[in-house]
Enzyme design. Structure first.
Site, PDB file in Angstrom:
ATOM      1  N   CYS D   9      -2.325  13.837  19.774  1.00 27.07           N
ATOM      2  CA  CYS D   9      -1.586  14.838  18.999  1.00 27.07           C
ATOM      3  C   CYS D   9      -1.001  15.974  19.818  1.00 27.07           C
ATOM      4  CB  CYS D   9      -2.469  15.505  17.940  1.00 27.07           C
ATOM      5  SG  CYS D   9      -3.180  14.359  16.803  1.00 27.07           S
ATOM      6  N   GLY D  37       2.751  12.472  20.573  1.00 25.62           N
ATOM      7  CA  GLY D  37       2.482  11.719  19.350  1.00 25.62           C
ATOM      8  C   GLY D  37       3.777  11.293  18.694  1.00 25.62           C
ATOM      9  N   ASN D 112      -5.528  18.703  17.319  1.00 26.91           N
ATOM     10  CA  ASN D 112      -5.425  17.803  18.459  1.00 26.91           C
ATOM     11  C   ASN D 112      -6.814  17.649  19.049  1.00 26.91           C
ATOM     12  OD1 ASN D 112      -4.697  16.338  20.735  1.00 26.91           O
ATOM     13  ND2 ASN D 112      -4.049  18.147  21.881  1.00 26.91           N
ATOM     14  N   GLY D 113      -7.309  16.392  19.103  1.00 23.75           N
ATOM     15  CA  GLY D 113      -8.644  16.163  19.650  1.00 23.75           C
ATOM     16  C   GLY D 113      -9.392  15.122  18.845  1.00 23.75           C
ATOM     17  N   TYR D 255      -1.024  12.161  33.161  1.00 25.60           N
ATOM     18  CA  TYR D 255      -0.240  11.291  32.294  1.00 25.60           C
ATOM     19  C   TYR D 255       0.272  11.936  31.010  1.00 25.60           C
ATOM     20  CZ  TYR D 255       0.822   7.351  29.191  1.00 25.60           C
ATOM     21  OH  TYR D 255       1.424   6.495  28.326  1.00 25.60           O
TER      22      TYR D 255
END
Lengths: 475, 475, 475, 475
Positions: D9, D37, D112-113, D255
């Site tokens: 996310c 995302g 996010n997570g 990345y």
């Protein structure tokens, strides 16, 4: 044409032990129930306990593309919902079926109706820490079932306990991992019937949805009844049956339902035709032709013509190619907007004394335009006959017949209304005769005409929509 | 419901010196003419001599999104077209209006009808090096006009010279940089009328399209007439008027046109109602109720009921929420497909002897299903009455009444047809009475019933579609 | 990012005797050629002599949905086209391939280039009665072929005769009922190459399209050559080969073509890298990092870095999720619009003396913003190096390098341009070295830099677009 | 190209007392975070306490049409979310932001997570009667906050109490009727930063989103910090700060994050370039050119080239016109599918010894194809260098680096992997040097390379997705 009164929903459910494509059945069932709600629709399919749901704003044939149908897949049971919601209530978020996960699994639910104690129940639930994702009262039902489920032996027991606390109008189809359940509130405000096709059991708001998939009508769900379908077959919990007087909505017969449906034993078409006959008896007039406003005034017009002996005529042609993306003329006045979709047939009305039959007058605006269209087409006289009594009170049980200030009959006399709409004469069906539209003459709610409600209206109706603006939080 | 016979087009045109939004006028005009063609549609707007055209497959409300409307912009005149084309004829490529550029400027053209010498003319043009972008005969008209234009003083002279060579059915609206022209072939096969709104002049296939934009009907274009509109006003070239006998299509009155239209002085609705009255006289029956097949059998059913004294009833409810993206049931048989859209009203027909009025029988398949639906709904007897004679010959003048092998009446006797569709009795309107549907009793083409064509049919009808497979080229 | 200069087209064609899905091959071929035209695209498939064509405005992946692919079906050969057209030229109507019917059958044609005598030819054709459906010069080619076809023994002979009269730039793929033909004009302005996969023959504007479908590059089509493929195999007509000096567009190497393509024997990527090396030699500077403007400046930046010994760095991140429906910020200024899509990497440029390599400057507006973005990100100095000479003359051969008043180098000196874009120094590649970008050093058209055109430009370039406003007609 | 590892996310939030269009800011912020995302996205706008939310599956520019933007309107604050979810987890239902109503008002939340104790918390909540509408762990956070809110003086106190019980990775933006709150978990697994533009405060997963709307970076949110923005300004609750060791995800640098972002004080681009330099030192090789796999291997390739002195080259051209509707070749093998989007530049690699730099190897399939593409394009040798260590352990903190059986390095030795992908040599960055990619050399989670997790992984990771099949209910 009218777009003035709206039913809030249609529901559909199917349990198939014999491999019917339940998603397609829902599609065609919803399509037959589309008149009950054109704002959003949804289908939830139960595939071995996993529920896939797709819902969006739009008509059935718009929302359920081939991609959407393949997204929901298929399974052994499914429920579906078509919805109309009053403006501003977040149509996207409030689309149904609701699908929720809880300690005992998953549950999907579709609801037609409106609760009268939703505000109180929701507040109590929120004080216990409950979270609401929608602004609809349907979510309150969901919470009450799940709360009860914690200490119930089965989902149907939880549904029964929900019925002890929830008040108002609700026809529900509910899907648990292994069961399909249909529920009608204790008053039976909204219709709900059952049918079969092969070994499958089907529930629908109206019998026309059974017809559309080739199912055979079995019976109406009784007010207060819970019907459970699972691998063991169909069984019924009647513990809430008969504890309240049946009070089904009479306006279903006059306006909401489809004429080819049969509700609680009475044909909708016959009820409407009978309304026309009563009108002819109550409000006779010397005239040359009887015409109905398409589509909802046609049946009563046929009844008026038969009773009066005045010939029935086709007074209007309605353009049937209207679509969601139709561009409304921006510069045009309201009259032009009507004429694009509804054109009088001059040859039928020119030089004639016309009886114009319609099903209701809400604000009067559209009626005035239609009368004017007839006069422009050459009608010598226009006598308006309405196949129900005047609306004088709001409805709290699942329609948007609204507060008095938007109802013409709350603010004007019959003569004033006649002048406002420009008619030569005006007659409404009497409250007395409204009760005789069906074969059975009792057991109706006619609160919108009389103010006599079968159960107490909400205490704070204005708070009933759960749409609060600035919150007390964060001080 | 029927989808068995199709009119091939509707045309519309408007010239506005006084600032009407001509693109919107076309939109609503096309919307009113949608019944004449649902395959593709297009609008071409002339903005100071530059023509912007947008066309695509789909209904008016699908093709003309807000983006498409803004792409065509607006101007002082516009023409529009709704089209039905027989299967396989490249609907996208053949959509109209055609817009072409030539030595004298640009021209847009919309056509309703079918030529009888298109193959010969096209071959001659191709031998002269002409290129064709479509497979429709309309492009032949375009080429003939442009060829004539090279040696004509005006576009209208070129149109007149085109009329000397082109044979068959054509109602045209044509737009040059500065003129709007309406043309009706010498026989007047297809309708075309003229109206006004403010200072603007409007042409349309049917008067209902004038009504939809609030225009006033002025008159029908005469067979063979050319009407020219430009900044100097409206004028007429009648040099081709009266050189052939008027032969307007009688099936427009029975099926194609909208009931609220008036064509060549006769109301379509009245003609249909009269067809029902004649039917009652020609084919009386003892029955309890007269019902029509929606939508096209309704008017004649009312006429039959009035004449016979048998009560008129509403026998079917048609689902009106159908859309282009509706998913047809794949597994279902043809009967199911019909029932999803058309449901009988049991309360009206159950136990009754029913007169079922429809406008035509082509292949008989749908009729058989509709009769069965009535019987399943409890009808005791079903007497089918058809408001036109049997089709026994193909139509070459702009409809797809096709070759004999697809017409049930070419291959079966009346009794056989009655048995095939499962009716208790069957009656068609006589050819004699078809001529009396309108106020004027002569001047009709009834070739599809009689084989008497007002002009010679094409020599090689099978080549008429310009769809050749492997070409001789490239040996 | 730039959107300032546009190639006008890419073409693709395939003939498959061995059952390759030619429609899919076109899809992937077009996808690889998308950089040559993003306005509209189309595919025409020949199924046993019947040509099905689908084209629309939009990118390949937008236009060719699964529905569109199934509409064109498949066959034994196909051609395809991706187009950029200058604004206002009716992108929808001018989309290619053109498909036409004529006396000998049907023909489809796709064109990359621009004619110099189209106006004269079109006027002559129109005087003979020809009709034009588009405003593109491609239709002139079509007419010339069909006119010649009337008296030619074969389609290829007709193509050859067309080449006698048509002047300018054209790389064509043409499909007749039984043949696929590829043609490159006598100067070879635009690229066109041939490949094979299995027994199939493929033509494409660039070799990268051969790679994308796994085809093997065979050779470039020679300037003036006609290659014919049919059931008898591949043959060549070289009657127009060598009669004009090869003059292929040098800007293909600098900007238009994809770096992984090889055109006329020279790698596009190597040519661009070599441009960077020449730039480093012509315009050296003391700096800390060389960065390129994505995507077209990257190759030359690598060349500059290698030659100069200054490290190459990644100066910008370009957002790759842009789509057709991206909403441009309305309130924002032009700088914001660029920054949303192109963000400098501060860590690379902050405090550094930056060499910024780009492929061209047209109006200078975007260059000024990019220089500012670098300075805002902390660049100490910005030295702009452009991998081609300044544009000083319009291009008439298939690109939209336009009239002088829109070219910054026509109106400003080098120093003025440097100041306008806010650079510390500015260097363009010399015209001398532009000729050394490829392995072969002659045979290029560099008219946009020098005004030396290999053939006469159009007499009336302003009329060249066939878009006349008010016509002489209709007086 | 890779589609093998996904960040789950990106989040964005803005509070604007000075009239910025917060919905548009979210649009551009999400657009800049799209790489985090691509499955679904959503924006929730707070208009005077009423929250309007729109979310759907698709990219930002697909979901947020002009109609969708007008549906959400605007207000004084907004939050937004871009999501990637592992396959099968109901992307439509799990789209964020979550918007819920509770006793104190309304709340929107974007996450996010991934939590490590979500299963346990959810079970406990369900036992208390809680209902869940999604299968994501985010809804657990929502419930914990609302439960705590019942006995908290403010929303921020409730958030703080949620942090006492929720374990795992979470960077959150939360919107109450009057406040915008940003939270980063105690370990700081996922990034979260703060910026300003005018008087407005902005939160975003990465600094590139601040750049995209012209905001100025202020600072990163500290691990464990709660930042509250309301009409009184910005304040911070640091009660959870410092109680756990900072453990930010090192793979963000390698990345996930965009190279132009700066996370916790270190430039992502520089970290990647440094990874390339370390690789050159750890795994030197004699070669002619260094190429990177677009887009994620490019930065490290530049670093490798600089350190080694081997020239950097552009080895591949990636087709940038890919869209959601792109039709994958059905018949083609996996190699063809890659080649359509990624074409090697033969001129760069043919005959050369190539160093191919990529960021990771997960399953090895794509790497093998890319190596083969280079060899087919003529590369003499291919030496693969990977800018991170081999994956040997799953990630539980918000990425989909999955169970061992899908990680090639869990089942194969280095030599085996080299042979599987067909490389001449293969080198991974060492775990030792991974810690030196940033300016600060401690405080990272590298559990996916080492198995050393900063906090305990979930007890029953396989149950973590809340997707149960057949339920115990309904026995």
């Amino acid at each position: 044409m009218k777009n003035e009164i709206h039913e809030e929903c249609g529901v559909f459910g199917i349990y198939s032990p014999d491999g019917i494509d339940v998603a397609s059945a829902c599609y065609y069932g919803l399509y037959a129930l589309q008149h009950r709600g054109q704002e959003s629709c949804g289908i939830a399919v139960n595939d071995k306990g996993v529920i896939h749901c797709y819902k969006n704003v739009g008509l059935v044939n718009e929302v359920f593309t081939k991609e959407a149908m393949s997204e929901i897949g298929t399974g052994c049971m499914a429920i579906a919902h078509a919805r109309y919601g009053t403006a501003g209530t977040y149509p996207r978020r409030n689309a149904q079926p609701l699908v929720v996960n809880h300690i005992k699994g998953t549950m999907a639910l579709a609801h037609n109706g409106a609760l009268t104690n939703a505000t109180e129940l929701r507040e109590k639930l929120e004080l216990g820490g409950s979270i609401f994702h929608t602004t609809s009262d349907t979510e309150v039902i969901t919470h009450e079932i799940i709360q009860a489920r914690l200490t119930s032996a089965s989902i149907e027991e939880a549904v029964s306990r929900m019925m002890d606390v929830v008040e108002g109008a609700y026809s529900l189809v509910i899907m648990s991992p292994k069961k399909l359940i249909a529920v009608r509130d204790k008053y039976g405000f909204r219709p709900l019937c059952m049918g079969t096709i092969g070994q499958s059991t089907v529930f629908a708001s109206e019998s026309c949805a059974l017809d559309s998939i080739g199912a055979t009508f079995v019976r109406d769900i009784k007010p207060g009844e819970i019907v459970i379908v699972d691998k063991n077959g169909v069984r019924s919990d009647e513990s809430h049956v008969g504890i309240r007087p049946k009070s089904s909505c009479v306006f279903e017969y006059i306006y909401f339902a489809r004429p080819d449906s049969v509700i609680d034993g009475s044909s909708v078409h016959i009820a409407r035709q009978r309304a026309g006959s009563f009108l002819a008896l109550e409000h006779p007039v010397h005239a040359d032709v009887v015409v109905g406003v398409p589509d909802s005034g046609i049946d009563a017009a046929v009844g008026y013509a038969r009773q009066s002996g005045i010939p029935y005529g086709i007074g209007f042609i309605k353009n049937k190619y209207i679509g969601r993306t139709f561009i409304q003329p921006v510069q045009a006045d309201r009259e032009d907007k009507v004429r694009i979709k509804l054109n009088p047939v001059s040859a039928v009305v020119s030089g004639k004394r016309v009886v114009l039959v319609d099903d209701s007058i809400v604000r009067g605006t559209t009626s005035a335009i239609i009368v004017k269209l007839l006069r422009d087409a050459g009608a010598a006289e226009v006598h308006v006959r309405i196949s129900c009594p005047p609306f004088t009170h709001p409805c709290y049980f699942g329609t948007d017949i609204d507060s008095c200030d938007r109802l013409i009959a709350c603010r004007h006399t019959l003569d004033e209304i006649r002048d406002i709409i420009g008619a030569d004469s005006l007659g409404f069906l009497s409250c007395e005769n409204v009760r005789h539209l069906c074969d059975n003459t009792t057991g109706f709610c006619d609160g919108c005409f009389t103010g006599d409600y079968p159960c107490p209206p909400p205490e704070h109706p204005e708070k009933n929509r759960f749409e609060r603006k600035i919150m007390e939080d964060d001080i």
